[in-house]
Design a protein around this motif. Structure first.
Motif, short mmCIF file in Angstrom:
data_model
loop_
_atom_site.label_atom_id
_atom_site.label_comp_id
_atom_site.label_asym_id
_atom_site.label_seq_id
_atom_site.Cartn_x
_atom_site.Cartn_y
_atom_site.Cartn_z
N SER B 359 0.83 -1.20 0.00
CA SER B 359 0.00 0.00 0.00
C SER B 359 0.87 1.25 0.00
CB SER B 359 -0.97 0.00 1.19
OG SER B 359 -0.25 -0.19 2.38
N ILE B 360 0.26 2.32 -0.38
CA ILE B 360 1.01 3.58 -0.47
C ILE B 360 0.46 4.52 0.59
CG2 ILE B 360 1.50 5.60 -1.89
CD1 ILE B 360 0.96 3.67 -4.29
N CYS B 361 1.40 5.14 1.21
CA CYS B 361 1.01 6.08 2.25
C CYS B 361 1.20 7.50 1.75
CB CYS B 361 1.85 5.80 3.52
SG CYS B 361 1.22 6.71 4.96
N GLN B 362 0.21 8.35 1.96
CA GLN B 362 0.24 9.71 1.41
C GLN B 362 -0.07 10.70 2.52
OE1 GLN B 362 -2.68 9.43 -1.66
NE2 GLN B 362 -1.52 10.79 -3.02
N SER B 363 0.60 11.78 2.46
CA SER B 363 0.28 12.81 3.46
C SER B 363 -1.10 13.35 3.16
CB SER B 363 1.31 13.93 3.39
OG SER B 363 0.78 15.10 3.96
N LYS B 368 1.75 14.27 -0.50
CA LYS B 368 3.04 13.71 -0.90
C LYS B 368 3.15 12.28 -0.43
CE LYS B 368 6.06 17.73 -1.20
NZ LYS B 368 6.91 18.63 -0.35
N ILE B 369 3.87 11.48 -1.26
CA ILE B 369 4.10 10.09 -0.89
C ILE B 369 5.07 10.09 0.30
CG2 ILE B 369 5.03 7.86 -1.63
CD1 ILE B 369 2.63 8.57 -3.32
N ILE B 370 4.72 9.29 1.30
CA ILE B 370 5.56 9.23 2.51
C ILE B 370 6.48 8.04 2.35
CG2 ILE B 370 5.53 8.88 5.05
CD1 ILE B 370 2.63 10.26 4.72
N ASP B 375 8.97 11.53 7.67
CA ASP B 375 8.13 12.40 6.83
C ASP B 375 6.79 12.71 7.51
OD1 ASP B 375 10.03 12.45 4.85
OD2 ASP B 375 9.02 10.95 3.54
N VAL B 376 6.44 11.96 8.54
CA VAL B 376 5.18 12.26 9.26
C VAL B 376 5.46 12.46 10.76
CG1 VAL B 376 3.56 11.14 7.72
CG2 VAL B 376 4.71 9.80 9.42
N VAL B 384 -3.91 5.91 3.34
CA VAL B 384 -3.27 4.65 2.95
C VAL B 384 -4.04 4.17 1.68
CG1 VAL B 384 -2.79 2.27 3.61
CG2 VAL B 384 -2.61 4.11 5.30
N VAL B 385 -3.32 4.20 0.62
CA VAL B 385 -3.97 3.82 -0.65
C VAL B 385 -3.83 2.30 -0.88
CG1 VAL B 385 -4.00 4.21 -3.12
CG2 VAL B 385 -3.41 6.07 -1.58
N LEU B 386 -4.98 1.62 -0.96
CA LEU B 386 -5.00 0.18 -1.21
C LEU B 386 -5.42 -0.05 -2.69
CD1 LEU B 386 -6.83 -0.91 2.06
CD2 LEU B 386 -4.37 -0.91 1.62
#
Lengths: 81, 401
Positions: B359-363, B368-370, B375-376, B384-386
């Protein structure tokens, strides 16, 4: 087709001329076909001329005033002299 | 001074005078034979006399051998010959060419006389004779309607040309009336119109029976007919004046029938043959042309030219084919590249990664991609992009590996 104005011998000699010409060859196709058509027509004219007389046998009769008339010939049995 | 002539000169002048007379050069003289002598040379010498006069006669051997009787004194004869002068004796005499016992030869003499006369007038002139039409529209017959001649004529004409048109002008063919009837019949047929030939005739008979055809009037009627005339009198051996004047002489009436019309069957055959020849000739003309065309089509030059065209066409086809083939290769190549690019792209796609469980984590704030823990901050909101959506999460803790 009026045959009165045609003379048999003349038609025949033209027909012979055409036939000879055609037999000699040496013609264009158009000339050959034109001559052929004319020739066939002339054979018809010839036959027509030969057939057109009705085969009538008549006797010339003269009355006392000298008028001439014709009557059909019946075999010559009744007229004497 | 008056001119003086010798005996010979005067005799010659007299001789010329006599011989210059047409009458005396063809003369018939009748009289009685006397002083007949048949000389050893074969010549005959005699005198012709009547109650008042006499004429000396000589008939040479060459002429008298033809006589069918023996002349003798006291015999009544008709002599034919010419008158001339025998210079040696100064006597005129008849040079006899023919001799007939009186009576027998009257008709014959009349015949000869008329013949000579008409001949001189030109009635028998061959140059004047007109051609008989080949196919007369109407045939005139001047003959007895009860005689054998008309039957023969009709039979022959009908056999040869069944549909011939015929007009019979009935006449007496012998006797006193015959000549005048024949003359007016010829005239009538001339006036009738359409009559293109006239046959004048009768069957055989004695010279007396045939006589009408030796009459001058008949001869002149035939001569002045505008329509050509065929004479058909008696048998082969009978020659009449009419025969001599006519445009054509037929020996018998049947023969006249043969002359006057052609045989229709023969003509029909002739036409049929000409028609066949025409058709054959036309066909062979066309066949010849066809053969020539065939010949050209098969000729080396033509074949070469045609093959050249065929070769070019083949080349062209090949080029077109190649063009298509190359094009396809090109396109297929591009397609392949495209496909591999797509799959490459797919491999790189984040979505594919997400599908595998990443998964991709985004602020939440900056999108922005973390990538790193730093970064957080704790308490910060992130996405959290699934693979099938997003989760909004709060960071509770961070721990570095």
């Amino acid at each position: 087709m009026k045959t009165n104005k045609y003379k048999y011998e003349e038609v025949l000699s033209r027909l012979e001329e055409i036939t000879n010409q055609l037999e000699k060859g040496n013609l264009t196709l158009e000339e050959a076909l034109t001559l052929f058509e004319e020739g066939i027509n002339l054979t018809k004219v010839c036959s027509k001329i030969l057939d057109e007389a009705e085969g009538k046998i008549e006797v010339l009769v003269k009355d006392l005033n000298g008028n001439i008339s014709l009557k059909d010939f019946n075999g010559g049995s009744e007229e004497i002299g | 001074m008056k001119p003086v002539f010798s005996v010979s000169e005067v005799t010659q002048i007299i001789k010329n005078l006599l011989e210059g007379s047409a009458f005396l050069q063809q003369v018939y003289i009748k009289g009685e034979i006397s002083n007949f002598k048949h000389h050893i040379s074969g010549h005959m010498y005699f005198t012709l006399k009547d109650e008042k006069s006499q004429i000396r006669c000589i008939m040479f051997r060459s002429s008298n051998i033809l006589l069918n009787f023996n002349p003798e004194n006291g015999m009544k004869v008709t002599a034919f010959g010419h008158i001339s002068v025998f210079e040696k004796t100064g006597e005129y005499q008849l040079y006899v060419e023919d001799l007939e016992p009186e009576g027998v030869g009257d008709l014959h003499i009349a015949f000869e006389r008329l013949k000579a006369k008409l001949e001189k007038e030109g009635l028998f002139n061959p140059a004047r004779k007109r051609p008989i039409p080949f196919l007369p529209r109407r045939i005139g017959l001047v003959t007895s309607i009860t005689g054998a001649a008309v039957r023969d004529l009709l039979t022959v004409i009908k056999r040869r040309y069944p549909n011939a048109n015929i007009v019979i002008a009935p006449v007496l063919v012998q006797g006193k009336e015959a000549a005048s009837q024949i003359c007016s019949a010829i005239g009538d047929l001339n006036n009738l119109g359409e009559v293109e030939v006239i046959i004048v005739g009768r069957g055989g008979g004695s010279i007396e029976e045939l006589w009408a055809f030796n009459e001058e009037t008949v001869a002149r009627a035939i001569y002045s007919s505008k329509v050509p005339v065929i004479s058909a009198v008696g048998h082969e051996t009978d020659i009449t004046i009419a025969d001599l004047v006519a445009d054509k002489r037929a020996p018998t009436p049947s023969a006249a029938g043969e002359m006057v019309v052609p045989e229709k069957n023969v003509l029909k055959n002739e036409i049929r043959q000409l028609k066949n020849r025409l058709i054959t000739a036309a066909m062979s003309n066309i066949n010849l042309k066809r053969q020539r065309l065939e010949y050209i089509r098969k000729s080396a030059t033509f074949i070469k030219a045609r093959n050249m065209v065929l070769n070019y066409r083949y080349e062209l086809d090949r080029h077109v084919h190649n063009l298509f083939k190359n094009m396809k290769i090109q396109i297929d190549g591009k397609k392949l590249i495209f496909k591999s690019q797509v799959s490459k792209l797919q491999a790189l796609s984040p979505l594919a990664v997400l599908q595998r469980g990443y998964s991709i984590c985004q602020s939440f704030q900056s999108q922005k991609i973390i990538r790193k823990v730093e970064d957080v901050c704790i308490g910060e909101m992130v996405f959290v992009v699934l693979s099938d959506g997003k989760l909004l999460c709060r960071v509770k803790d961070r721990g570095k590996r």
